[in-house]
Design an enzyme around this catalytic site. Structure first.
Site, PDB file in Angstrom:
ATOM      1  N   LYS A 173     129.829  55.855   9.786  1.00  0.00           N
ATOM      2  CA  LYS A 173     130.569  56.348   8.619  1.00  0.00           C
ATOM      3  C   LYS A 173     131.611  57.356   9.102  1.00  0.00           C
ATOM      4  O   LYS A 173     131.289  58.476   9.484  1.00  0.00           O
ATOM      5  CB  LYS A 173     129.646  57.035   7.606  1.00  0.00           C
ATOM      6  CG  LYS A 173     130.368  57.180   6.267  1.00  0.00           C
ATOM      7  CD  LYS A 173     129.957  58.352   5.443  1.00  0.00           C
ATOM      8  CE  LYS A 173     130.615  59.628   5.818  1.00  0.00           C
ATOM      9  NZ  LYS A 173     132.065  59.705   5.549  1.00  0.00           N
ATOM     10  N   GLU A 248     126.226  67.646  16.639  1.00  0.00           N
ATOM     11  CA  GLU A 248     127.329  68.360  17.302  1.00  0.00           C
ATOM     12  C   GLU A 248     128.045  69.119  16.200  1.00  0.00           C
ATOM     13  O   GLU A 248     128.726  68.503  15.376  1.00  0.00           O
ATOM     14  CB  GLU A 248     128.291  67.363  17.963  1.00  0.00           C
ATOM     15  CG  GLU A 248     127.669  66.479  19.033  1.00  0.00           C
ATOM     16  CD  GLU A 248     127.430  67.216  20.336  1.00  0.00           C
ATOM     17  OE1 GLU A 248     127.833  68.386  20.439  1.00  0.00           O
ATOM     18  OE2 GLU A 248     126.824  66.634  21.234  1.00  0.00           O
ATOM     19  N   CYS A 282     136.300  71.863  17.389  1.00  0.00           N
ATOM     20  CA  CYS A 282     135.036  72.606  17.364  1.00  0.00           C
ATOM     21  C   CYS A 282     134.992  73.640  18.480  1.00  0.00           C
ATOM     22  O   CYS A 282     134.385  74.688  18.343  1.00  0.00           O
ATOM     23  CB  CYS A 282     133.875  71.640  17.478  1.00  0.00           C
ATOM     24  SG  CYS A 282     133.995  70.564  18.912  1.00  0.00           S
ATOM     25  N   GLU A 383     133.881  79.967  11.028  1.00  0.00           N
ATOM     26  CA  GLU A 383     134.767  78.999  11.687  1.00  0.00           C
ATOM     27  C   GLU A 383     135.958  78.705  10.782  1.00  0.00           C
ATOM     28  O   GLU A 383     135.788  78.251   9.653  1.00  0.00           O
ATOM     29  CB  GLU A 383     133.987  77.706  11.955  1.00  0.00           C
ATOM     30  CG  GLU A 383     134.767  76.724  12.776  1.00  0.00           C
ATOM     31  CD  GLU A 383     134.033  75.400  12.953  1.00  0.00           C
ATOM     32  OE1 GLU A 383     133.380  74.940  11.994  1.00  0.00           O
ATOM     33  OE2 GLU A 383     134.123  74.833  14.050  1.00  0.00           O
TER      34      GLU A 383
HETATM   35  P1  NAD Z   1     131.842  67.782   7.604  1.00  0.00           P
HETATM   36  O1  NAD Z   1     130.487  68.282   7.971  1.00  0.00           O
HETATM   37  O2  NAD Z   1     132.384  68.151   6.289  1.00  0.00           O
HETATM   38  O3  NAD Z   1     131.880  66.183   7.657  1.00  0.00           O
HETATM   39  C1  NAD Z   1     131.523  65.464   8.797  1.00  0.00           C
HETATM   40  C2  NAD Z   1     131.081  64.084   8.389  1.00  0.00           C
HETATM   41  O4  NAD Z   1     129.862  64.210   7.644  1.00  0.00           O
HETATM   42  C3  NAD Z   1     132.067  63.343   7.482  1.00  0.00           C
HETATM   43  O5  NAD Z   1     132.063  61.974   7.819  1.00  0.00           O
HETATM   44  C4  NAD Z   1     131.473  63.570   6.099  1.00  0.00           C
HETATM   45  O6  NAD Z   1     131.842  62.578   5.179  1.00  0.00           O
HETATM   46  C5  NAD Z   1     129.988  63.502   6.410  1.00  0.00           C
HETATM   47  N1  NAD Z   1     129.116  64.165   5.430  1.00  0.00           N
HETATM   48  C6  NAD Z   1     129.431  65.176   4.591  1.00  0.00           C
HETATM   49  N2  NAD Z   1     128.351  65.510   3.846  1.00  0.00           N
HETATM   50  C7  NAD Z   1     127.343  64.696   4.226  1.00  0.00           C
HETATM   51  C8  NAD Z   1     125.978  64.563   3.850  1.00  0.00           C
HETATM   52  N3  NAD Z   1     125.431  65.332   2.903  1.00  0.00           N
HETATM   53  N4  NAD Z   1     125.213  63.627   4.462  1.00  0.00           N
HETATM   54  C9  NAD Z   1     125.736  62.849   5.431  1.00  0.00           C
HETATM   55  N5  NAD Z   1     127.036  62.918   5.829  1.00  0.00           N
HETATM   56  C10 NAD Z   1     127.823  63.839   5.241  1.00  0.00           C
HETATM   57  O7  NAD Z   1     132.809  68.227   8.783  1.00  0.00           O
HETATM   58  P2  NAD Z   1     134.366  67.954   8.905  1.00  0.00           P
HETATM   59  O8  NAD Z   1     135.079  68.920   8.025  1.00  0.00           O
HETATM   60  O9  NAD Z   1     134.650  66.500   8.774  1.00  0.00           O
HETATM   61  O10 NAD Z   1     134.595  68.335  10.438  1.00  0.00           O
HETATM   62  C11 NAD Z   1     134.825  69.623  10.866  1.00  0.00           C
HETATM   63  C12 NAD Z   1     133.551  70.212  11.448  1.00  0.00           C
HETATM   64  O11 NAD Z   1     133.081  69.405  12.512  1.00  0.00           O
HETATM   65  C13 NAD Z   1     133.793  71.580  12.058  1.00  0.00           C
HETATM   66  O12 NAD Z   1     132.747  72.437  11.699  1.00  0.00           O
HETATM   67  C14 NAD Z   1     133.764  71.306  13.545  1.00  0.00           C
HETATM   68  O13 NAD Z   1     133.431  72.421  14.325  1.00  0.00           O
HETATM   69  C15 NAD Z   1     132.770  70.219  13.635  1.00  0.00           C
HETATM   70  N6  NAD Z   1     132.936  69.474  14.888  1.00  0.00           N
HETATM   71  C16 NAD Z   1     132.006  69.625  15.875  1.00  0.00           C
HETATM   72  C17 NAD Z   1     132.164  68.961  17.090  1.00  0.00           C
HETATM   73  C18 NAD Z   1     131.161  69.114  18.200  1.00  0.00           C
HETATM   74  O14 NAD Z   1     131.130  68.259  19.066  1.00  0.00           O
HETATM   75  N7  NAD Z   1     130.344  70.149  18.214  1.00  0.00           N
HETATM   76  C19 NAD Z   1     133.260  68.131  17.283  1.00  0.00           C
HETATM   77  C20 NAD Z   1     134.183  67.992  16.259  1.00  0.00           C
HETATM   78  C21 NAD Z   1     134.002  68.670  15.056  1.00  0.00           C
END
Ligand code: NAD
Length: 487
Positions: A173, A248, A282, A383
């Site tokens: 997804k 992650e 991130c 963040e």
């Molecule tokens: P997010 O958590 O809002 O969404 C990430 C994914 O999770 C999306 O596909 C979203 O649709 C899905 N999602 C949202 N709610 C969900 C739920 N209840 N159940 C299952 N899936 C759900 O994050 P974002 O805004 O898309 O990305 C930014 C974040 O990602 C930042 O916090 C960043 O630090 C983190 N990030 C971490 C890494 C790493 O490797 N540590 C890498 C890239 C981004």
């Protein structure tokens, strides 16, 4: 290209979630409409995955044969790099240089896991009786992969490649804002001879489609990259199912400039660490600690170089800082800065949108540096996920370590110094998953990656990355012709 269909168990079909606009963040225009999944599509995708992993065509496929498919996928991604880059720049706003690099990274990821798979061995363990003992690894089954919007094709590949190498099926997804490239990737993968049903790509809202994947009883593991709050929610749902997860998550990474650092090298690394990808990373080095003896000379040079960064559309070849992923996200970033200023921070540069007709309809935000706060300020704890750097002085090593580690996050850190033993000693004390010394934001697929504390759970990448998608099985083979003595 047509993005109105979604990829369910190897077939393109109209998703039950309806069509959604994909917006170009550089100008606010609709790039195209794409299809999204409904909960019944999740059920169909998982069922197709379960059938495909049980099918002898895949189950009995020898590792080197599976590896050939992965290699072909890697080569096909590389051959398509220009199309992927154009598509991803339109969808995410990122510069063409960055989207090319992400596509090439995805290609390398498939080839790396193909090579790792071909060269992986099972082990004979030391017997403690008249039997042969083997430690084997089996696929988990259907794996759910949920990815964020900030480096789409690369994070998709980091989940799909090792999971397929391990013999699983994957239900992916992608994030709502960046689903196009994941649908395009499904087309590339499907054309390389992967047996049907092993991959599904289901765009849709996280709270509906993401949760349906996590909660589905047929899904045996979740690979998640995204925000910490979402990761925690997924971990709680996984606990109910006793299902493993790899998370992650977010970061608030410290970058440290020691008094003997090479200043030009440090400034270039710091700028890249926080302002590349417009800070939507991130691992962005968002908290900068500068030795007090250097601070007054260092910060003005840093500010001057920041003001010279070229802000523009991802399609312009000289752009360094491209638009953010959406105007909604840009406004969230602006809000963080406004609140920091209201709390007493000093604005050294940036702090708003660039001026000019070019920027009017885009999600632009200037590279911003704030000072005059201490590490306990909200802007140092939360963040921002945008081009915002906070600069703080430190007095001695004990002060530095205490401040750097005083964060709920523990993803990464950077150290700039010419004294390697000192850097190494510092690196060992930092509570983070990755430390860069005299470099920053460099990645190798062969080096494990993951966070400490609220930055995550588990590791991706590296040779062991395939094992993380398998479950262990021990087999005992009796070698003694006489019956067991008890019976
Ligand atoms: P997010 O958590 O809002 O969404 C990430 C994914 O999770 C999306 O596909 C979203 O649709 C899905 N999602 C949202 N709610 C969900 C739920 N209840 N159940 C299952 N899936 C759900 O994050 P974002 O805004 O898309 O990305 C930014 C974040 O990602 C930042 O916090 C960043 O630090 C983190 N990030 C971490 C890494 C790493 O490797 N540590 C890498 C890239 C981004």
């Amino acid at each position: 290209m047509d993005f109105t269909k979604i990829f369910v168990g190897g077939d393109w079909r109209t998703g039950r979630g309806g069509l959604v606009d994909s917006i170009n963040p550089a100008d606010g225009r609709v790039v195209t409409r794409y299809g999204t999944a409904g909960v019944d599509d999740v059920k169909d995708a998982v069922a197709a995955g379960q059938r495909a992993v049980a099918d002898p065509e895949w189950r009995a496929m020898l590792p080197h044969q599976r590896a050939r498919i992965l290699t072909r996928i890697g080569d096909a991604i590389e051959a398509d790099v220009d199309t992927i880059s154009v598509l991803q720049t339109a969808d995410t706003g990122k510069s063409r240089a960055e989207t090319r690099a992400l596509a090439l990274s995805a290609a390398s990821t498939f080839r790396y896991f193909a090579a790792a798979l071909e060269t992986m061995d099972e082990s004979l363990t030391s017997p403690r009786g008249r039997y042969l003992t083997l430690s084997l690894h089996e696929p988990i089954g259907v794996i759910g992969a949920i990815t964020p919007w900030n480096s789409p094709i690369a994070s998709d590949a980091q989940k799909i490649a090792p999971a397929l190498a391990a013999g699983n099926a994957v239900v992916l997804k992608p994030a709502e804002w960046t689903s196009l490239v994941s649908l395009h990737l499904a087309g590339i993968i499907a054309a390389q001879g992967l047996p049907k049903g092993l991959l599904s790509v289901l765009p849709g809202p996280g709270r509906i489609i993401g949760e349906a994947i996590v909660r589905h009883p047929g899904v045996g593991k979740i690979l998640f990259t995204g925000g910490t709050a979402t990761g925690r929610r997924i971990a709680a749902a996984a606990a109910e199912k006793l299902m493993p997860v790899s998370l992650e998550l977010g970061g608030k990474s410290p970058t440290i400039v020691l008094p003997d650092a090479d200043i030009d090298q440090a400034i270039a690394g710091i700028l890249f660490g926080i302002f590349s990808s417009s800070g939507q990373s991130c691992i962005a080095g968002s908290r900068l600690f500068v030795a007090r003896s250097l601070y007054d000379a260092f910060v003005p040079r840093l500010v001057e170089r920041t003001k010279a960064l070229r802000v523009g559309p991802g399609t312009a070849p000289d752009t360094q800082v491209a638009p953010l992923v959406s105007t909604l996200h840009r406004d969230t970033v602006a809000d963080f800065v406004e609140r920091a200023l209201a709390d007493g921070a000093t604005l050294l540069c940036g702090g708003g949108r660039p001026e000019g007709a070019l920027y009017d309809n885009g999600a632009y935000y200037l590279p911003t540096i704030l000072a005059g706060v201490t590490n306990d300020a909200a802007i140092c704890r939360e963040e921002v996920f945008g081009p915002v750097l906070v600069v703080m002085p430190f007095d001695d090593e004990a002060d530095l370590i205490a401040q750097a580690n005083d964060s709920v996050y523990g993803l990464a850190a950077g150290i700039w110094t010419q004294n390697f033993p000192r850097a190494y000693a510092l690196a060992r004390q930092l509570e983070v998953g990755t430390v860069w010394i005299n470099t920053y934001k460099q990645f190798s697929i062969s080096t494990p990656f993951g966070g400490w504390k609220d930055s995550g759970l588990g590791r991706e990448k590296g040779r062991d990355g395939i094992r993380a998608h398998m479950q262990q099985k021990s087999v005992y083979v009796g070698l003694d012709p006489s019956p067991l003595p008890w019976a």
